[in-house]
Design a protein around this motif. Structure first.
Motif, PDB file in Angstrom:
ATOM      1  N   LEU A 138       0.821  -1.207   0.000  1.00 17.98           N
ATOM      2  CA  LEU A 138       0.000   0.000   0.000  1.00 17.98           C
ATOM      3  C   LEU A 138       0.856   1.258   0.000  1.00 17.98           C
ATOM      4  O   LEU A 138       0.506   2.263  -0.648  1.00 17.98           O
ATOM      5  CB  LEU A 138      -0.942  -0.012   1.209  1.00 17.98           C
ATOM      6  N   GLN A 139       1.969   1.240   0.703  1.00 20.88           N
ATOM      7  CA  GLN A 139       2.876   2.391   0.680  1.00 20.88           C
ATOM      8  C   GLN A 139       3.376   2.651  -0.739  1.00 20.88           C
ATOM      9  O   GLN A 139       3.480   3.794  -1.171  1.00 20.88           O
ATOM     10  CB  GLN A 139       4.057   2.153   1.628  1.00 20.88           C
ATOM     11  N   GLY A 140       3.681   1.573  -1.460  1.00 18.26           N
ATOM     12  CA  GLY A 140       4.132   1.731  -2.836  1.00 18.26           C
ATOM     13  C   GLY A 140       3.038   2.273  -3.738  1.00 18.26           C
ATOM     14  O   GLY A 140       3.280   3.179  -4.557  1.00 18.26           O
ATOM     15  N   LEU A 141       1.829   1.760  -3.591  1.00 17.43           N
ATOM     16  CA  LEU A 141       0.715   2.213  -4.416  1.00 17.43           C
ATOM     17  C   LEU A 141       0.339   3.660  -4.126  1.00 17.43           C
ATOM     18  O   LEU A 141      -0.145   4.375  -5.006  1.00 17.43           O
ATOM     19  CB  LEU A 141      -0.497   1.306  -4.184  1.00 17.43           C
ATOM     20  N   ALA A 142       0.559   4.100  -2.886  1.00 16.14           N
ATOM     21  CA  ALA A 142       0.181   5.458  -2.485  1.00 16.14           C
ATOM     22  C   ALA A 142       1.175   6.517  -2.950  1.00 16.14           C
ATOM     23  O   ALA A 142       0.961   7.712  -2.714  1.00 16.14           O
ATOM     24  CB  ALA A 142       0.017   5.526  -0.972  1.00 16.14           C
ATOM     25  N   LYS A 143       2.243   6.114  -3.615  1.00 14.83           N
ATOM     26  CA  LYS A 143       3.198   7.096  -4.117  1.00 14.83           C
ATOM     27  C   LYS A 143       2.620   7.898  -5.281  1.00 14.83           C
ATOM     28  O   LYS A 143       3.088   8.992  -5.585  1.00 14.83           O
ATOM     29  CB  LYS A 143       4.495   6.395  -4.543  1.00 14.83           C
ATOM     30  N   LEU A 144       1.607   7.345  -5.939  1.00 21.96           N
ATOM     31  CA  LEU A 144       0.935   8.040  -7.035  1.00 21.96           C
ATOM     32  C   LEU A 144      -0.288   8.794  -6.503  1.00 21.96           C
ATOM     33  O   LEU A 144      -0.833   8.443  -5.448  1.00 21.96           O
ATOM     34  CB  LEU A 144       0.513   7.039  -8.107  1.00 21.96           C
ATOM     35  N   ALA A 194      -6.872  -0.565   1.800  1.00 24.26           N
ATOM     36  CA  ALA A 194      -6.246   0.670   1.326  1.00 24.26           C
ATOM     37  C   ALA A 194      -6.850   1.885   2.014  1.00 24.26           C
ATOM     38  O   ALA A 194      -6.133   2.812   2.412  1.00 24.26           O
ATOM     39  CB  ALA A 194      -6.407   0.785  -0.192  1.00 24.26           C
ATOM     40  N   ARG A 195      -8.161   1.900   2.174  1.00 25.68           N
ATOM     41  CA  ARG A 195      -8.814   3.045   2.820  1.00 25.68           C
ATOM     42  C   ARG A 195      -8.444   3.118   4.308  1.00 25.68           C
ATOM     43  O   ARG A 195      -8.294   4.219   4.865  1.00 25.68           O
ATOM     44  CB  ARG A 195     -10.327   2.949   2.628  1.00 25.68           C
ATOM     45  N   ALA A 196      -8.273   1.965   4.939  1.00 21.42           N
ATOM     46  CA  ALA A 196      -7.823   1.958   6.335  1.00 21.42           C
ATOM     47  C   ALA A 196      -6.418   2.539   6.441  1.00 21.42           C
ATOM     48  O   ALA A 196      -6.104   3.302   7.369  1.00 21.42           O
ATOM     49  CB  ALA A 196      -7.852   0.530   6.884  1.00 21.42           C
ATOM     50  N   TYR A 197      -5.571   2.190   5.477  1.00 22.52           N
ATOM     51  CA  TYR A 197      -4.208   2.722   5.458  1.00 22.52           C
ATOM     52  C   TYR A 197      -4.210   4.235   5.254  1.00 22.52           C
ATOM     53  O   TYR A 197      -3.496   4.974   5.953  1.00 22.52           O
ATOM     54  CB  TYR A 197      -3.417   2.043   4.336  1.00 22.52           C
ATOM     55  N   PHE A 240      -2.880  -3.126  13.794  1.00 20.50           N
ATOM     56  CA  PHE A 240      -1.491  -3.044  13.340  1.00 20.50           C
ATOM     57  C   PHE A 240      -1.146  -1.634  12.890  1.00 20.50           C
ATOM     58  O   PHE A 240      -0.100  -1.079  13.260  1.00 20.50           O
ATOM     59  CB  PHE A 240      -1.289  -4.040  12.198  1.00 20.50           C
ATOM     60  N   LEU A 241      -2.034  -1.012  12.112  1.00 21.28           N
ATOM     61  CA  LEU A 241      -1.793   0.357  11.646  1.00 21.28           C
ATOM     62  C   LEU A 241      -1.746   1.338  12.807  1.00 21.28           C
ATOM     63  O   LEU A 241      -0.924   2.266  12.816  1.00 21.28           O
ATOM     64  CB  LEU A 241      -2.894   0.769  10.671  1.00 21.28           C
ATOM     65  N   ALA A 242      -2.605   1.144  13.782  1.00 21.49           N
ATOM     66  CA  ALA A 242      -2.628   2.051  14.932  1.00 21.49           C
ATOM     67  C   ALA A 242      -1.304   2.011  15.688  1.00 21.49           C
ATOM     68  O   ALA A 242      -0.812   3.044  16.160  1.00 21.49           O
ATOM     69  CB  ALA A 242      -3.782   1.675  15.864  1.00 21.49           C
ATOM     70  N   LYS A 243      -0.702   0.816  15.790  1.00 22.59           N
ATOM     71  CA  LYS A 243       0.579   0.692  16.476  1.00 22.59           C
ATOM     72  C   LYS A 243       1.703   1.349  15.687  1.00 22.59           C
ATOM     73  O   LYS A 243       2.646   1.890  16.252  1.00 22.59           O
ATOM     74  CB  LYS A 243       0.900  -0.779  16.705  1.00 22.59           C
TER      75      LYS A 243
END
Length: 252
Positions: A138-144, A194-197, A240-243
């Motif tokens: 997701l980090q990679g996809l969010a670069k765009l 993805a939306r959670a991220y 996991f994301l919250a941590k």
């Protein structure tokens, strides 16, 4: 006290596994390309590998690379383990390797077969994707400016520390063959992940679901990489994301 060798012992899973085995009182050797004193490239084998497995009771094989070489590495490891009289080979694999025609999965399945045919007592655990892998994707996809996601694909991420707990339990036991798969607690659409991220990192991105082609995509779309009947994991992706939000997730 048992002597256990962990290949890939500095990786995402291997370091957690190593901590647990040492805490349980075992002598643990960490093998990776750069970890001294057992800095070994499994694809090359050689005397360094033989030294690493000499006197070892159990080998837990976590080392892997999507870029290739897993089968050659496994052949070298199995041969060295035979020479050293290792009694137990434990391997971490992926749910769906026998159902999804994807190159990396095919290689993981081939390694399973090599271990099963090794003549050594063996245990194989298949798990769904780690939270860490989903985050990296997701980090990679969010670069765009627009996140392009595979349409109609779901995932079932699991916490790597829980997989480490299970793998440590198996490594300390007798060879068990193919054990039950291990999946995360939730099966979720990829766009919901993805939306959670995006929410956790405060990013704003348009999310577009793109239909793809090919046998591998069809298998993922059909959920052949999931294990809903073995949703034994506890930690969710949101937890996991919250941590990670205040520490290792990079905000942009």
């Amino acid at each position: 006290m048992t002597t256990i060798l962990v290949t890939g012992g500095t990786g995402t899973l291997g370091r957690h596994l190593t901590e647990r085995l040492r805490a349980a009182g075992h002598e643990v050797r960490v093998l990776s390309r750069h970890a001294q004193p057992y800095a070994v490239d499994l694809r090359e084998g050689g005397s360094g590998l033989d030294a690493a497995v000499t006197g070892v009771d159990t080998v837990v094989h976590c080392a892997t690379s999507p870029r290739g070489g897993d089968e050659k590495a496994a052949r070298n490891l199995v041969a060295a383990a035979r020479r050293a009289g290792v009694g137990h080979l434990v391997y971490i694999s992926i749910v769906g390797v026998d159902r999804v025609p994807y190159g990396y999965y095919t290689s993981k399945l081939a390694v399973e077969r090599l271990i099963e045919d090794s003549g050594i007592g063996w245990t194989v655990l298949r798990a769904t994707q780690f939270h860490d892998l989903v985050l990296t994707v997701l980090q990679g996809l969010a670069k765009l400016p627009v996140m392009l996601l595979p349409a109609r694909v779901k995932d079932q991420p699991v916490d790597v520390t829980e997989v480490a707990d299970r793998l440590a339990e198996l490594a300390q036991g007798a060879p068990a063959g193919r054990v039950d798969d291990m999946g995360g607690p939730e099966v979720r659409t990829f766009d919901s992940l993805a939306r959670a991220y995006l929410k956790a990192t405060g990013r704003r991105r348009a999310v577009v679901k793109v239909p793809l082609r090919g046998a591998a995509y069809r298998a993922f779309r059909e959920g052949l990489h999931l294990a809903p009947e073995h949703a034994v994991g506890k930690g969710t992706f949101d937890e996991f994301l919250a941590k990670r939000a205040g520490a290792r997730v990079v905000r942009r």
